[in-house]
Design an enzyme around this catalytic site. Structure first.
Site, PDB file in Angstrom:
ATOM      1  N   PRO A   1      -0.394  12.247  -3.792  1.00  0.00           N
ATOM      2  CG  PRO A   1       1.681  12.516  -4.803  1.00  0.00           C
ATOM      3  CD  PRO A   1       0.822  11.501  -4.099  1.00  0.00           C
ATOM      4  CD  GLU A   2      -6.116  14.784  -2.730  1.00  0.00           C
ATOM      5  OE1 GLU A   2      -6.969  15.624  -3.057  1.00  0.00           O
ATOM      6  OE2 GLU A   2      -6.083  14.251  -1.606  1.00  0.00           O
TER       7      GLU A   2
ATOM      8  NE  ARG B   1      -8.253   7.448   0.850  1.00  0.00           N
ATOM      9  CZ  ARG B   1      -7.991   8.014  -0.329  1.00  0.00           C
ATOM     10  NH1 ARG B   1      -8.512   7.511  -1.442  1.00  0.00           N
ATOM     11  NH2 ARG B   1      -7.210   9.073  -0.398  1.00  0.00           N
TER      12      ARG B   1
ATOM     13  NE  ARG C   1       2.781   3.451   0.856  1.00  0.00           N
ATOM     14  CZ  ARG C   1       1.537   3.628   1.291  1.00  0.00           C
ATOM     15  NH1 ARG C   1       1.137   4.836   1.645  1.00  0.00           N
ATOM     16  NH2 ARG C   1       0.704   2.615   1.382  1.00  0.00           N
TER      17      ARG C   1
ATOM     18  CE  LYS D   1      -5.963  12.225  -7.698  1.00  0.00           C
ATOM     19  NZ  LYS D   1      -6.215  11.345  -6.540  1.00  0.00           N
TER      20      LYS D   1
END
Length: 269
Positions: A2-3, A259, A109, A57
Site C-alpha cells: 500500500p502506498e 523493484r 504476510r 504511509k
C-alpha cells in the site's frame, strides 16, 4: 505494498467510525508482525479516539494517553466490520469499539506494524521524512533543488522518503510516464520546468488514485472490503509488453534496486 493513496483511502474510510467512539478493548491474535505489537495496545481500555491522521504511509490514531501508529506493510488492510463477524485466518489485530463495530487488521504476510507512543515527535519511524507530496512544501522548485546534485536515476530518488513521502513503485512509474520523463534519467539532469511538471503530475496522479480508492493489485482492500479501482487506469505499471495507451509502443519493464519499473520508450525521454 500500500502506498500513499491506499493509506489515505483507509484513513478516510475508518475515520467516521472511530472518531467520537471509544475503544473498549483491543484483541491481538498474532502480535508477531514486522515489529512486535506494542504491549500498551494489548492493555487498551475505554480510550476515546480523538482523531485519525496520516503521516507518509503511517496511520496515526490519537487517544488521550498517546498514539497508535499503524503501518500496513506489504499486504495489510483495515476494515470496519460488525463486532459479531468472526475473524478469519489472517486477522491479527482488532479494536472493539463502543458503537458495535470493530476495526480489524488483516495482513497475510505479517509485515505491518502496530506501535504505541506517548508523543509523535521524535518517534524513530517518523523522523527524517520528507514533505507530504500533496502539501505546498512539495513543488517544482523544491524538487529541482533536491535533484540538482543527485547522481542517481530519478525513479528510485522519487521513492526515497527523505525526498518526498508516499510515492512508491506504482505511482513513481505512473507519474514519470505522465511527465514524459524516462525513469533512467539522472535526477540532476532534470530542468526546473521538468521538475515543476513532475511535481504537478505526482499530485494529480495521487489525487486521482485516492478518488478511485487506491490501487488493488493483490491484497489491498478499502475499509468497506471493496478493492481500489485505480488499477483500471494504470498507464504503464504492470503492463509489460502491452501497447502504450498513447502511442502504441510496447511497454518496457526493467528493474531498479530490485523493484520493477515500467515505461514507454517513445513517450518518455
Amino acid at each position: 505494498m500500500p502506498e500513499l493513496p491506499e493509506v489515505e483511502t483507509s484513513r478516510r474510510g475508518i475515520e467516521p467510525h472511530l472518531v467520537g467512539a471509544t475503544i473498549l478493548h483491543a484483541v491481538v491474535r498474532n502480535g508477531r508482525l514486522r515489529w512486535p505489537v506494542s504491549e500498551e495496545i494489548y492493555r487498551l481500555s475505554d480510550q476515546p479516539v480523538l482523531s485519525v491522521q496520516r503521516r507518509a504511509k503511517y496511520l496515526l490514531l490519537e487517544l488521550p494517553e498517546g498514539w497508535i501508529i499503524i503501518h500496513l506493510g506489504m499486504s495489510g488492510s483495515l476494515r470496519i466490520l460488525p463486532e459479531e463477524l468472526p475473524p478469519e485466518k489472517h486477522d491479527h489485530v482488532e479494536l472493539v469499539m463502543s458503537n458495535g463495530k470493530v476495526l480489524r487488521y488483516t495482513d497475510p504476510r505479517r509485515f505491518g506494524a502496530w506501535l504505541w507512543t506517548k508523543e509523535l515527535e521524535g518517534h524513530n519511524v517518523l523522523t527524517h521524512l520528507g514533505p507530504e507530496p500533496l502539501s505546498d512544501d512539495f513543488n517544482g522548485e523544491y524538487l529541482h533543488q533536491k535533484c540538482a546534485k543527485k547522481k542517481t536515476a530519478i525513479k528510485p530518488w522519487l521513492m526515497d522518503n527523505k525526498l518526498v513521502v508516499g510515492v512508491g513503485n506504482i505511482y513513481a512509474s505512473e507519474s514519470l510516464f505522465a511527465a514524459g520523463i524516462h525513469p533512467d534519467r539522472l535526477a540532476s539532469s532534470l530542468s526546473l520546468a521538468e521538475c515543476e511538471l513532475l511535481a504537478r503530475v505526482i499530485k494529480a496522479v495521487l489525487l486521482r488514485s485516492i478518488e478511485q480508492g487506491g490501487t488493488t493489485l493483490k491484497d489491498f482492500l478499502q475499509s468497506d472490503g471493496k478493492p481500489g479501482y485505480f488499477a483500471q487506469e494504470l498507464q504503464v505499471y504492470g503492463r509489460k509488453g502491452e501497447p502504450c495507451r498513447v502511442c502504441g509502443t510496447p511497454i518496457v519493464a526493467t528493474k531498479h534496486a530490485q523493484r520493477a519499473t515500467f515505461y514507454c520508450r517513445q513517450c518518455q525521454k
